[in-house]
Design a protein around this motif. Structure first.
Motif, PDB file in Angstrom:
ATOM      1  N   SER A  66       0.806  -1.211   0.000  1.00 46.38           N
ATOM      2  CA  SER A  66       0.000   0.000   0.000  1.00 46.38           C
ATOM      3  C   SER A  66       0.838   1.258   0.000  1.00 46.38           C
ATOM      4  O   SER A  66       0.554   2.204  -0.737  1.00 46.38           O
ATOM      5  CB  SER A  66      -0.943   0.002   1.205  1.00 46.38           C
ATOM      6  N   ALA A  79       1.123   4.082  -2.830  1.00 42.64           N
ATOM      7  CA  ALA A  79       0.775   5.449  -2.472  1.00 42.64           C
ATOM      8  C   ALA A  79       1.720   6.442  -3.106  1.00 42.64           C
ATOM      9  O   ALA A  79       1.352   7.570  -3.419  1.00 42.64           O
ATOM     10  CB  ALA A  79       0.799   5.620  -0.943  1.00 42.64           C
ATOM     11  N   ASP A  91      -8.410  -2.337  -5.576  1.00 43.91           N
ATOM     12  CA  ASP A  91      -7.842  -1.130  -4.982  1.00 43.91           C
ATOM     13  C   ASP A  91      -8.230   0.080  -5.812  1.00 43.91           C
ATOM     14  O   ASP A  91      -8.621  -0.033  -6.983  1.00 43.91           O
ATOM     15  CB  ASP A  91      -6.318  -1.238  -4.824  1.00 43.91           C
ATOM     16  N   GLN A 136      -7.055   4.465  -6.311  1.00 45.00           N
ATOM     17  CA  GLN A 136      -6.092   5.501  -5.985  1.00 45.00           C
ATOM     18  C   GLN A 136      -6.515   6.810  -6.625  1.00 45.00           C
ATOM     19  O   GLN A 136      -6.955   6.849  -7.778  1.00 45.00           O
ATOM     20  CB  GLN A 136      -4.692   5.102  -6.466  1.00 45.00           C
ATOM     21  N   GLN A 196      -5.064  10.828  -7.178  1.00 47.63           N
ATOM     22  CA  GLN A 196      -3.914  11.726  -7.082  1.00 47.63           C
ATOM     23  C   GLN A 196      -4.280  13.061  -7.712  1.00 47.63           C
ATOM     24  O   GLN A 196      -4.794  13.108  -8.835  1.00 47.63           O
ATOM     25  CB  GLN A 196      -2.707  11.110  -7.794  1.00 47.63           C
ATOM     26  N   TYR A 241      -5.087   6.291  -1.219  1.00 47.02           N
ATOM     27  CA  TYR A 241      -5.088   4.928  -1.748  1.00 47.02           C
ATOM     28  C   TYR A 241      -5.851   4.030  -0.794  1.00 47.02           C
ATOM     29  O   TYR A 241      -5.763   4.173   0.435  1.00 47.02           O
ATOM     30  CB  TYR A 241      -3.641   4.428  -1.898  1.00 47.02           C
ATOM     31  N   SER A 295      -7.099  -0.296  -0.490  1.00 45.64           N
ATOM     32  CA  SER A 295      -7.081  -1.646  -1.032  1.00 45.64           C
ATOM     33  C   SER A 295      -7.813  -2.577  -0.077  1.00 45.64           C
ATOM     34  O   SER A 295      -7.711  -2.441   1.144  1.00 45.64           O
ATOM     35  CB  SER A 295      -5.633  -2.123  -1.207  1.00 45.64           C
ATOM     36  N   GLN A 353      -4.942   1.319   3.706  1.00 47.78           N
ATOM     37  CA  GLN A 353      -5.247   2.684   3.283  1.00 47.78           C
ATOM     38  C   GLN A 353      -3.980   3.527   3.442  1.00 47.78           C
ATOM     39  O   GLN A 353      -3.183   3.296   4.348  1.00 47.78           O
ATOM     40  CB  GLN A 353      -6.397   3.277   4.101  1.00 47.78           C
ATOM     41  N   TRP A 388      -1.840   7.508   2.213  1.00 49.24           N
ATOM     42  CA  TRP A 388      -1.843   8.843   1.625  1.00 49.24           C
ATOM     43  C   TRP A 388      -0.416   9.232   1.245  1.00 49.24           C
ATOM     44  O   TRP A 388       0.540   8.639   1.728  1.00 49.24           O
ATOM     45  CB  TRP A 388      -2.437   9.899   2.573  1.00 49.24           C
ATOM     46  N   SER A 440       4.903   9.424   2.355  1.00 45.81           N
ATOM     47  CA  SER A 440       3.690   8.612   2.339  1.00 45.81           C
ATOM     48  C   SER A 440       3.536   7.882   3.664  1.00 45.81           C
ATOM     49  O   SER A 440       4.509   7.645   4.380  1.00 45.81           O
ATOM     50  CB  SER A 440       3.699   7.598   1.189  1.00 45.81           C
ATOM     51  N   SER A 460       1.083   4.525   5.279  1.00 43.52           N
ATOM     52  CA  SER A 460       0.047   3.513   5.088  1.00 43.52           C
ATOM     53  C   SER A 460      -0.306   2.891   6.433  1.00 43.52           C
ATOM     54  O   SER A 460       0.551   2.757   7.313  1.00 43.52           O
ATOM     55  CB  SER A 460       0.511   2.429   4.118  1.00 43.52           C
TER      56      SER A 460
END
Length: 385
Positions: free
Chosen positions: A7, A11, A113, A115, A117, A132, A134, A142, A144, A164, A166
Motif C-alpha cells: 500500500s 501510495a 484497490d 487511488q 492523485q 489509496y 485496497s 489505506q 496517503w 507517504s 500507510s
C-alpha cells in the motif's frame, strides 16, 4: 494476504520522481489486462499439500484529466483474481534436504484497490497529494502521500521530494486452522516512506537522476499463514537509486539504465540493475510502431533470521524465500502500436527466474525451494482526448 507493504509503495507510485514539469494538455483513459502464472513446485520437494502455485488475473483502469490548465487529476483502480497454493513452511529433513509444506490448491481470492492523485502545476514546480485504498478477504490497506518538485536554473535541474503513510489491518482467513492466524487477527501494521531526488538534464539527449529513499515499517510484520514465522516488529530500510536516460539520434532509440542499492535493519542488502532499450520502428502498414526490450538483474543476501529449522528457536525466524539469499533475472519484451495520436495499443511479456546460487552467497547459500519463477503477459489500450 498478498498486499503486505504494497500500500505505501502504491501510495507513492503516482508521484515517483520525474523530470519535465509541463502540465499535460489532454485527458487520457487507459485499460490494461495482465495474466501472471507461477511455475509449479517440484513434486519431490513437497512434503504435503499442492504443487500448484499462484495464477493471478489483473484488470487495471486509469483516467487522468487536466483541470483549468494548472491541475492534473489522476484516478486508478484495479481488480485481481487469484488462485493456487502457498508455502506454509520450509524445513530441512533428516537427510539434509529442504522440503516444503504447501497449502491446498483451493485458495481463491479477490483483491481490489483505488487511488486518487491530484497535482498542482506552477511555473517552476508542482505540489500534489493522493489517497489509496485496497481491500481483499483478509487484508485492508489505506494510505496517503504528499509530493513536490522544484525547477532550478531554467529547468535544467529539478528537485523532487515525497512522503507517504500507510495503515493496514490483518484479518487472516480460517483462523481456526492455526494459533498464528488467531494471534494475527485484527493486528495492524504501518509504513512510512520518504524520498528526496535530483534530476539533471545534461543536454538535449541525456538525463541523470539520483534519489535517496527511507522507509520504516512497524506492527505485526510476520506472515500468519506460515507455521513458523517470527519477525521483528520494526523494519527500517534505505535506498539509493540512480537513473540515466540517453536518446541516440542516429538509431532513433533510447537507453534507460537504472541502478538501486537497498539496505535494511533485518540484514537484507540488495543490488538491482535494470537495462532497457526503446526503439522507434517508423511507419509500417501506415502506422507507427515502437519496440522495447529489457532485462533486470537482482541480487540479495539473506535476512539475519532466515532459517530452515523445523522448530522455533530464538526471537526471530522465518523460512520465507523472499528473505533468503538469492538472485533473479527478468527478461522483458514489448511492442506498442501508435494507431493515431489519440489511440495506442501495447503488448508485453515478461519471464522471471530466481536461484539461490545467483545471490550474494553463491553456492554456499541456504536452500530456498519456494523461490518463484513466473511468466507475465500484459495487453493495454490508451485513448487520448
Amino acid at each position: 494476504m498478498k498486499s503486505s507493504a504494497k500500500s505505501a509503495l502504491l501510495a507513492l507510485a503516482a508521484a515517483a520522481p520525474s523530470y519535465g514539469l509541463a502540465p499535460p494538455q489532454e485527458a487520457q483513459l487507459q485499460y490494461r489486462v495482465s495474466q501472471y502464472q507461477e511455475n509449479d513446485m517440484p513434486a519431490n520437494r513437497v512434503a504435503s499439500g499442492s504443487t500448484q502455485r499462484y495464477q493471478i488475473s489483473v484488470q487495471q483502469l486509469q483516467w487522468q484529466t487536466p483541470i483549468a490548465g494548472q491541475w492534473l487529476l489522476n484516478m486508478q483502480g484495479s481488480y485481481e483474481s487469484l488462485s493456487g497454493a502457498s508455502p506454509q513452511q520450509t524445513f530441512e529433513n533428516s537427510s539434509g534436504q529442504s522440503e516444503v509444506i504447501m497449502s491446498g490448491a483451493s485458495i481463491n481470492e479477490q483483491r481490489s484497490d483505488a487511488q486518487l492523485q491530484l497535482s498542482r502545476y506552477f511555473s517552476h514546480g508542482t505540489l500534489g497529494g493522493g489517497l489509496y485504498y485496497s481491500t481483499e478477504n483478509d487484508y485492508q490497506a489505506q494510505a496517503w502521500n504528499l509530493t513536490g518538485s522544484l525547477e532550478l536554473w531554467s529547468g535544467m535541474t529539478t528537485l523532487n521530494a515525497g512522503l507517504s503513510q500507510s495503515d493496514d489491518r490483518l484479518n487472516p482467513s480460517d483462523t481456526r486452522l492455526s494459533v498464528n492466524r488467531q494471534l494475527a487477527d485484527d493486528q495492524t501494521r504501518s509504513r512510512q516512506e520518504a524520498y528526496l531526488g535530483i534530476s539533471q538534464i545534461l543536454n538535449k539527449y541525456e538525463v541523470l537522476q539520483l534519489t535517496l529513499g527511507y522507509s520504516q515499517s512497524s506492527g505485526y510484520l510476520s506472515d500468519p499463514y506460515r507455521n513458523i514465522d517470527l519477525r521483528p516488529d520494526n523494519r527500517d530500510s534505505q535506498t539509493l537509486t540512480l537513473m540515466y536516460r540517453f536518446f541516440m539520434k542516429p538509431w532513433n532509440g533510447a537507453a534507460h539504465w537504472n541502478y538501486r542499492l537497498y539496505h535494511d535493519s533485518w540484514g537484507v542488502d540488495s543490488h538491482t540493475l535494470e537495462l532497457r532499450w526503446y526503439q522507434n520502428l517508423g511507419r509500417f502498414i501506415g502506422r507507427n510502431w515502437r519496440a522495447n526490450i529489457g532485462s533486470r538483474f537482482y541480487r540479495q543476501q539473506a535476512a539475519d533470521f532466515y532459517s530452515l529449522a523445523s522448530s522455533a528457536s530464538g526471537n526471530a525466524q522465518s523460512s520465507d524465500a523472499r528473505l533468503s539469499a538469492y538472485g533473479a533475472i527478468t527478461l522483458e519484451l514489448g511492442i506498442d502500436l501508435l494507431w493515431s495520436h489519440a489511440l495506442e495499443f501495447s503488448l508485453s511479456g515478461q519471464s522471471y527466474r530466481s536461484r539461490e546460487s545467483w545471490g550474494a552467497q553463491g553456492s554456499k547459500a541456504a536452500e530456498a525451494p519456494t523461490l518463484v519463477n513466473y511468466q507475465l503477459v500484459s495487453a493495454g489500450v490508451l485513448y487520448r482526448y
